[in-house]
Write a protein that holds these residues in place. Structure first.
Motif, PDB file in Angstrom:
ATOM      1  N   LYS A 101      14.874 -25.980  37.811  1.00  0.00           N
ATOM      2  CA  LYS A 101      13.801 -24.981  37.956  1.00  0.00           C
ATOM      3  C   LYS A 101      14.348 -23.569  37.771  1.00  0.00           C
ATOM      4  O   LYS A 101      13.755 -22.748  37.050  1.00  0.00           O
ATOM      5  N   SER A 102      15.467 -23.274  38.411  1.00  0.00           N
ATOM      6  CA  SER A 102      16.067 -21.942  38.286  1.00  0.00           C
ATOM      7  C   SER A 102      16.473 -21.648  36.845  1.00  0.00           C
ATOM      8  O   SER A 102      16.233 -20.546  36.326  1.00  0.00           O
ATOM      9  N   TYR A 103      17.076 -22.637  36.202  1.00  0.00           N
ATOM     10  CA  TYR A 103      17.498 -22.442  34.818  1.00  0.00           C
ATOM     11  C   TYR A 103      16.289 -22.290  33.889  1.00  0.00           C
ATOM     12  O   TYR A 103      16.327 -21.500  32.938  1.00  0.00           O
ATOM     13  N   LEU A 104      15.238 -23.049  34.154  1.00  0.00           N
ATOM     14  CA  LEU A 104      14.033 -22.913  33.325  1.00  0.00           C
ATOM     15  C   LEU A 104      13.417 -21.521  33.462  1.00  0.00           C
ATOM     16  O   LEU A 104      12.884 -20.965  32.493  1.00  0.00           O
ATOM     17  N   GLU A 105      13.493 -20.962  34.656  1.00  0.00           N
ATOM     18  CA  GLU A 105      12.975 -19.598  34.847  1.00  0.00           C
ATOM     19  C   GLU A 105      13.792 -18.596  34.044  1.00  0.00           C
ATOM     20  O   GLU A 105      13.242 -17.633  33.484  1.00  0.00           O
ATOM     21  N   THR A 136       5.625 -24.161  25.756  1.00  0.00           N
ATOM     22  CA  THR A 136       6.351 -25.425  25.969  1.00  0.00           C
ATOM     23  C   THR A 136       7.287 -25.328  27.164  1.00  0.00           C
ATOM     24  O   THR A 136       7.363 -26.238  27.997  1.00  0.00           O
ATOM     25  N   GLN A 137       8.003 -24.213  27.252  1.00  0.00           N
ATOM     26  CA  GLN A 137       8.917 -24.033  28.386  1.00  0.00           C
ATOM     27  C   GLN A 137       8.159 -23.888  29.701  1.00  0.00           C
ATOM     28  O   GLN A 137       8.620 -24.372  30.747  1.00  0.00           O
ATOM     29  N   LYS A 138       6.991 -23.240  29.665  1.00  0.00           N
ATOM     30  CA  LYS A 138       6.165 -23.141  30.873  1.00  0.00           C
ATOM     31  C   LYS A 138       5.705 -24.524  31.315  1.00  0.00           C
ATOM     32  O   LYS A 138       5.671 -24.835  32.520  1.00  0.00           O
ATOM     33  N   ALA A 139       5.355 -25.365  30.340  1.00  0.00           N
ATOM     34  CA  ALA A 139       4.947 -26.740  30.658  1.00  0.00           C
ATOM     35  C   ALA A 139       6.116 -27.525  31.253  1.00  0.00           C
ATOM     36  O   ALA A 139       5.941 -28.311  32.196  1.00  0.00           O
ATOM     37  N   ASN A 140       7.321 -27.289  30.696  1.00  0.00           N
ATOM     38  CA  ASN A 140       8.508 -27.943  31.260  1.00  0.00           C
ATOM     39  C   ASN A 140       8.728 -27.533  32.713  1.00  0.00           C
ATOM     40  O   ASN A 140       9.105 -28.353  33.557  1.00  0.00           O
ATOM     41  N   LEU A 141       8.469 -26.266  32.989  1.00  0.00           N
ATOM     42  CA  LEU A 141       8.617 -25.777  34.367  1.00  0.00           C
ATOM     43  C   LEU A 141       7.592 -26.434  35.291  1.00  0.00           C
ATOM     44  O   LEU A 141       7.926 -26.828  36.421  1.00  0.00           O
ATOM     45  N   VAL A 142       6.356 -26.575  34.829  1.00  0.00           N
ATOM     46  CA  VAL A 142       5.308 -27.225  35.639  1.00  0.00           C
ATOM     47  C   VAL A 142       5.704 -28.673  35.946  1.00  0.00           C
ATOM     48  O   VAL A 142       5.570 -29.141  37.086  1.00  0.00           O
ATOM     49  N   ASN A 143       6.180 -29.382  34.931  1.00  0.00           N
ATOM     50  CA  ASN A 143       6.597 -30.777  35.143  1.00  0.00           C
ATOM     51  C   ASN A 143       7.782 -30.863  36.110  1.00  0.00           C
ATOM     52  O   ASN A 143       7.840 -31.763  36.963  1.00  0.00           O
TER      53      ASN A 143
END
Length: 432
Positions: A155-159, A195-202
């Motif tokens: 999660k931190s890395y995705l942010e 796409t990255q926002k969706a990855n964060l949601v998942n």
């Protein structure tokens, strides 16, 4: 004076004020040890096993019974004697009796000793089973905790990743708006950003599910919110030989096999005891009283002590006891083979886990270097893109490399911990 309200507002909006409860791994383990339902049942099973360990349960103690009876009869008596006399009356007879009886086995072919030792060994077996359950519980808790750490780090890395995509989206949008860039670059940037926002949601959803699973292992409300410490690597300090030696001495599964072997030997001793004679002491002390108003003896009373020695030797039982002895020996041979198989498997499993852990540590070092290189490459590519010195394809390639580097780093950190945990479990060092 105006500075005070501003300071209050800053404090109230500080994330530290409303931060979730931090749950350390040690706290999670402690809560699991206290609340886990399986461990509570196991502890009661230990109490039950201990409750059976006493000498009377093995036949050492004498058995004393107090027997009491009271009987009476009422009948019409009609008697004629040879001398011509006759008796006709309503007769009553009262017979109260009481006695203490004792039965004590003095010798039974050492069966009592074998049974008492078996009861002690079964109590120890219950404790080993409890330790095995503790080990599995701790392992499950640690795996669940590490999984939360992995997802929290993801999660931190995705942010961080989203921050780079957001900056790229702003650049391409500004260029498109002023006519210096194409709308296609803007649309591609927006798609990648989404796409990255969706990855964060998942990832957030997976993180929530992982916390629910850990709360379940801790036997508490699944909605309990908490944070965990950051994911970091773990270095195993033991060499392969020490791990193998610890497994032979501390692994609960192996100790359980050894205890089963010990109990089986005691079962053989118990079965062999039936081939020998059994000697017992019997004794009784009683009081008998009888009164009859219509018989030859109207009053009878006795107080007495009886004692004796009994001996029993089973001569033939249809080979039943011999078959029991043979069965116990067969079970002993089975356990011996199981021990040999276990030792072979544990050596293979620990060796595999040891080299896997070494490999994971090597990969972690490489991924830390790759992450630093990929981040520097991305920053350079982003600056070049801002200056118009590179294309969006080059920037996208740098971002993809950075994304993959962060993902591999998280997995490498997680894999090191999992392989180290497996070494602890196999070597019996997890529950001490």
């Amino acid at each position: 004076m105006k500075k005070i309200p501003i300071l209050i507002i800053l404090l109230l909006n500080s994330p530290l004020i409303f931060s979730q409860t931090m749950l350390s791994l040690e706290e999670a383990q402690s809560i699991a040890m206290e609340n886990n339902w399986g461990l509570k049942v196991s502890q009661k099973q230990i109490e039950a096993a201990d409750n059976r360990i006493f000498k009377a349960n093995a036949g050492y103690s004498p058995v004393i019974d107090w027997n009491t009876s009271y009987s009476g009869s009422f009948n019409q008596v009609n008697q004629k004697f040879f001398d011509g006399r006759s008796v006709q009356r309503f007769g009553t007879s009262i017979t109260p009796n009481t006695n203490l009886s004792l039965a004590w086995t003095l010798y039974d072919g050492r069966r009592m000793q074998a049974v008492y030792s078996r009861l002690n060994s079964q109590g120890q077996q219950s404790r080993i089973q409890n330790q095995l359950l503790v080990q599995n519980t701790l392992s499950n808790v640690m795996q669940a905790y590490y999984d939360i750490q992995r997802l929290q780090q993801s999660k931190s890395y995705l942010e961080v990743i989203i921050g780079y995509y957001e900056e790229r989206l702003k650049i391409t949008e500004e260029r498109w708006q002023i006519g210096r860039g194409s709308k296609l670059d803007f649309l591609q940037s927006k798609t990648d950003y989404s796409t990255q926002k969706a990855n964060l949601v998942n990832t957030l959803n997976e993180l929530k599910g992982a916390k629910i699973r850990l709360n379940g292992l801790l036997a508490r409300d699944p909605k309990t919110e908490f944070e965990v410490n950051d994911l970091s690597g773990y270095t195993n300090s033991d060499n392969l030989e020490i791990l193998l030696e610890n497994a032979r001495m501390k692994n609960q599964e192996y100790l359980l096999l050894k205890k089963s072997e010990e109990i089986n030997l005691l079962n053989q001793k118990e079965a062999k005891s039936f081939k020998l004679p059994r000697v017992g002491l019997t004794s009784s002390f009683g009081y008998n009283f009888n009164t009859n108003n219509a018989g030859l003896i109207t009053f009878n009373q006795s107080v007495g002590l009886n004692t004796g020695i009994t001996a029993t030797w089973r001569v033939f039982d249809g080979q039943l006891n011999n078959r029991n002895i043979q069965l116990a020996k067969i079970n002993g041979e089975i356990i011996k083979v199981q021990k040999e198989e276990w030792l072979n498997n544990i050596e293979m499993d620990i060796t595999t886990a040891y080299y896997q852990n070494q490999n994971d540590e090597t990969l972690l070092k490489l991924e830390l270097e790759n992450k630093a290189l990929a981040e520097e490459n991305l920053e350079i590519s982003l600056e070049k893109f801002k200056l118009g010195a590179s294309t969006i394809l080059e920037l996208n390639d740098a971002q993809t490399r950075f994304n993959n580097a962060l993902s591999r780093l998280v997995n490498a950190q997680y894999n090191v911990k999992i392989s180290a945990l497996e070494l602890l479990r196999l070597s019996g060092q997890l529950a001490q």
